[in-house]
Design a protein around this motif. Structure first.
Motif, PDB file in Angstrom:
ATOM      1  N   LEU A  97       0.835  -1.201   0.000  1.00  7.45           N
ATOM      2  CA  LEU A  97       0.000   0.000   0.000  1.00  7.45           C
ATOM      3  C   LEU A  97       0.872   1.254   0.000  1.00  7.45           C
ATOM      4  N   ILE A  98       1.886   1.270   0.868  1.00  5.18           N
ATOM      5  CA  ILE A  98       2.782   2.433   0.930  1.00  5.18           C
ATOM      6  C   ILE A  98       3.556   2.587  -0.366  1.00  5.18           C
ATOM      7  N   THR A  99       4.045   1.471  -0.914  1.00  2.00           N
ATOM      8  CA  THR A  99       4.817   1.531  -2.161  1.00  2.00           C
ATOM      9  C   THR A  99       3.967   2.043  -3.312  1.00  2.00           C
ATOM     10  N   LEU A 138       4.265  -3.789  -8.438  1.00  2.00           N
ATOM     11  CA  LEU A 138       3.060  -3.205  -7.850  1.00  2.00           C
ATOM     12  C   LEU A 138       1.858  -4.118  -8.078  1.00  2.00           C
ATOM     13  N   PRO A 139       0.923  -4.164  -7.134  1.00  2.00           N
ATOM     14  CA  PRO A 139      -0.260  -5.020  -7.302  1.00  2.00           C
ATOM     15  C   PRO A 139      -1.288  -4.381  -8.234  1.00  2.00           C
ATOM     16  N   GLU A 168      -6.584 -14.645  -9.508  1.00  2.00           N
ATOM     17  CA  GLU A 168      -5.587 -13.573  -9.451  1.00  2.00           C
ATOM     18  C   GLU A 168      -6.012 -12.482  -8.479  1.00  2.00           C
ATOM     19  N   ALA A 169      -7.304 -12.174  -8.480  1.00  2.00           N
ATOM     20  CA  ALA A 169      -7.804 -11.129  -7.586  1.00  2.00           C
ATOM     21  C   ALA A 169      -7.571 -11.501  -6.124  1.00  2.00           C
ATOM     22  N   VAL A 170      -7.815 -12.756  -5.777  1.00  3.66           N
ATOM     23  CA  VAL A 170      -7.611 -13.197  -4.397  1.00  3.66           C
ATOM     24  C   VAL A 170      -6.132 -13.116  -4.028  1.00  3.66           C
ATOM     25  N   ARG A 197      -1.854 -10.151  -1.080  1.00  2.00           N
ATOM     26  CA  ARG A 197      -0.561  -9.461  -1.131  1.00  2.00           C
ATOM     27  C   ARG A 197      -0.687  -8.031  -0.635  1.00  2.00           C
ATOM     28  N   VAL A 198      -1.771  -7.344  -1.021  1.00  2.00           N
ATOM     29  CA  VAL A 198      -1.972  -5.965  -0.579  1.00  2.00           C
ATOM     30  C   VAL A 198      -2.246  -5.908   0.919  1.00  2.00           C
TER      31      VAL A 198
END
Length: 630
Positions: free
Chosen positions: A143-145, A339-340, A355-357, A362-363
């Motif tokens: 999130l920060i990245t 990045l996600p 992929e969404a899961v 990861r996020v």
């Protein structure tokens, strides 16, 4: 309420005391009480009921009656209980919400669902995710990245290109005149040169309008993450054009560069806030959503600093001033491959649910709970169709091809249920530009000179006002996390209107009253302060909170179009209006702020801490909607 209260209704007595203390100002009543043995709930469960009263008289009695009704719901006696809730709703209340909370072991770990009752309509079940989402409200590495990368890689360069062009304008105009003569043998008169320069400046805004229109298509076709990549590529190409236009003696290259960075700016304002808010958990949605606003504000200040004569704003180095931002683009696109992508985009639009899961986990970070992931999957599944019908959406394990859920701009414009949120988004984004912020900064130089500052000192004082704007912007994430959007927006619009009226009065009589020069500076600084707490940041991300994933790109694109279009109108008309009206040039901006205050006061729902499934029904009836405002 007559007679003693039952033991289970003791909290109602507390609400009664609270009502006596607050008087008629209380708008929402919430009752919470323990539940004894119930076949439909586990041991240790609790229930909470909240509703908004149309009339404050006798609402404590009605509260107790609703308590009894909700208790009937918990004993699986649903039919009569729902009917009675509807009758009470039609008699006394605008909206009734009954929440059923089921505890397992820890009372804080519970699942929450609500039943929405409105007069004349069937009850609607709206699952709430607020309770569990709050536990996952933390800043994770990705999130920060993502926030830093998008802010410094796209938002700051967007603001930079707005602020960098003013200081070296005379040097660039002189170069354009000489280059056109050498290339085409044409000599521009002073009027023709000013017209040409206006085209150089305004072509950036035209690019912003076109980029905004394309934002919806790009966000759906390429995805949120690759939309950010496209912004970076356009910004990089525009910087190359700026760097070599003087070397190649090409005015055309300068024009192309301005247009291309305008395209990137329009794409940035329509896609980056949407990307960040879709990555963010519910509790950080506002804090992460204002990163784009902070970046644009900071970019304007950085552009003004870099373009000073003491740095790159000289006859020989202005091209370095125009292209300096490329360094930021290159540096902050380094983490791009890792990045996600937006989980909501993958799940709802592309229907790539596995992929969404993975991206969601990861996020959310390593400490994410399985319960939170399941809850977010359920939320995204309900958005798979416009009707939120789960039956047409797969369970996440199906490999059958499904048609992506996309909404074109035309379909969004034709949808009556999206009329009000679309008006709110466009009004906020357009009103942000028509609120007079650019006019105030333009006029502030002459005001600073009126108090005895030299021309150079006045420019530095104006730069200081821009730094104040940036300083306040740094507190935006805190403000968005601690205060309601509605309160901040209304306060910002109303106070901006007041100080614009004050500025009109002060500037008109500035030559007659000695201390009015200092009063004008105070009015400018206070205007900037209140602008930045609401009108500055909120319009950038409010569309992501009012629209579901499907129509969201189109809505954000139309809002960005309104912003750049109004910016173009102000740029084209302000100088003419200033010459014709003088001090009264601020009045149209003040009236805009007043109109915006009225619109938001009536129709803007509170979105902080609420899931989109709770917000959409509140604004789905167009201008007949009466959003429940806590």
């Amino acid at each position: 309420m007559s007679g003693p209260l039952p033991d289970e209704s003791i909290p109602i007595a507390r609400w009664c005391l609270l009502h006596r203390a607050l008087g008629s100002s209380i708008r929402v009543i919430k009752i919470r009480w323990p539940v004894r043995r119930s076949p439909s709930l586990r041991r240790g469960s609790s229930i909470s009921t909240s509703f908004a009263c149309r009339s404050h008289r006798n609402h404590i009695t009605r509260s107790h009656e609703l308590v009894q009704t909700a208790r009937a719901v918990t004993t699986s006696n649903y039919g009569p209980a729902l009917a009675k809730c509807r009758r009470l709703c039609e008699q006394r209340f605008a909206v009734v919400k009954v929440f059923l909370l089921a505890s397992v072991m820890d009372p804080s770990d519970h699942e929450e669902a609500s039943v929405l009752y409105s007069p004349g309509r069937e009850p609607k079940i709206v699952p709430n995710v607020n309770a569990n989402v709050r536990k996952e409200t933390r800043w994770t590495f990705w999130l920060i990245t993502a926030g830093i990368s998008t802010t410094f890689g796209a938002a700051v360069p967007t603001g930079y290109n707005i602020g960098v062009i003013n200081a070296p304008a005379n040097f660039i105009k002189s170069w354009c005149n000489d280059t056109i003569f050498e290339t085409y043998g044409t000599v521009f008169s002073e009027g023709n040169l000013e017209t040409f320069w206006s085209a150089v400046v305004s072509i950036f805004l035209i690019g912003g309008v076109i980029g905004s229109l394309g934002g919806a298509w790009v966000a759906d076709r390429l995805g949120r993450k690759r939309s950010f990549l496209l912004c970076g590529l356009l910004l990089f190409f525009g910087g190359i054009c700026f760097q070599f236009c003087q070397t190649l003696s090409s005015v055309e290259l300068l024009m192309i560069g301005r247009f291309v960075v305008g395209l990137a700016a329009g794409l940035t304002t329509s896609t980056v806030p949407m990307y960040l808010t879709e990555l963010a958990p519910l509790g950080l949605r506002g804090a992460l959503g204002v990163f784009c606003s902070m970046g644009v504000t900071g970019g304007v200040v950085v552009g003004q600093i870099i373009s000073l004569e003491e740095i790159f704003g000289t006859e020989d180095h202005w091209q370095f001033a125009l292209s300096f931002y490329v360094i930021l683009v290159v540096m902050f696109f380094v983490p791009y491959p890792w990045l996600p992508e937006s989980p909501k985009y993958l799940f709802v639009i592309r229907r790539r649910q596995e992929e969404a899961v993975n991206e969601l986990k990861r996020v959310a970070g390593r400490k994410v709970r399985d319960e939170y992931v399941r809850q977010q999957i359920d939320v995204m599944r309900r958005e798979c169709t416009a009707e939120n019908d789960e039956e047409t959406c797969s369970d996440g394990n199906s490999t059958a091809p499904q048609k992506p859920k996309e909404r074109t701009i035309l379909s969004v414009l034709r949808d009556p249920t999206l009329l009000l949120p679309l008006v709110l988004v466009c009004a906020l984004q357009g009103g942000q530009q028509l609120s007079g912020i650019n006019a105030v900064f333009f006029y502030s130089v002459s005001i600073f000179e009126s108090v005895g500052l030299s021309s150079t000192d006045a420019k530095f004082a104006n730069l200081g006002a821009g730094c104040l704007n940036l300083f306040v912007a740094f507190f935006s994430p805190i403000l968005m996390a601690k205060f309601n959007r509605r309160f901040l927006a209304l306060t910002s619009c109303a106070m901006c209107a007041i100080f614009l009226f004050c500025l009109t009065f002060i500037v008109f009589f500035i030559d007659d009253v000695e201390w009015f020069s200092y009063a004008s500076i105070v009015a400018i600084l206070l205007y900037i302060l209140f602008y930045q707490i609401g009108l500055g940041p909120i319009p950038y991300f409010i569309g992501s909170e009012l629209f579901e994933v499907g129509p969201r790109p189109a809505a954000m694109a139309l809002g960005s179009l309104a912003s750049w279009g109004c910016n173009f109108i102000v740029a084209m008309l302000f100088t003419t209006l200033q010459s014709a009206w003088g001090a009264f040039v601020f009045l149209p901006f003040a009236c805009t702020c007043v109109a915006l205050t009225v619109l938001l006061r009536i129709y803007l729902p509170e979105t902080r801490g609420k899931h989109i499934s709770q917000i959409v029904p509140l604004v789905a009836k167009g201008f007949s909607s009466k959003p429940l405002v806590p």
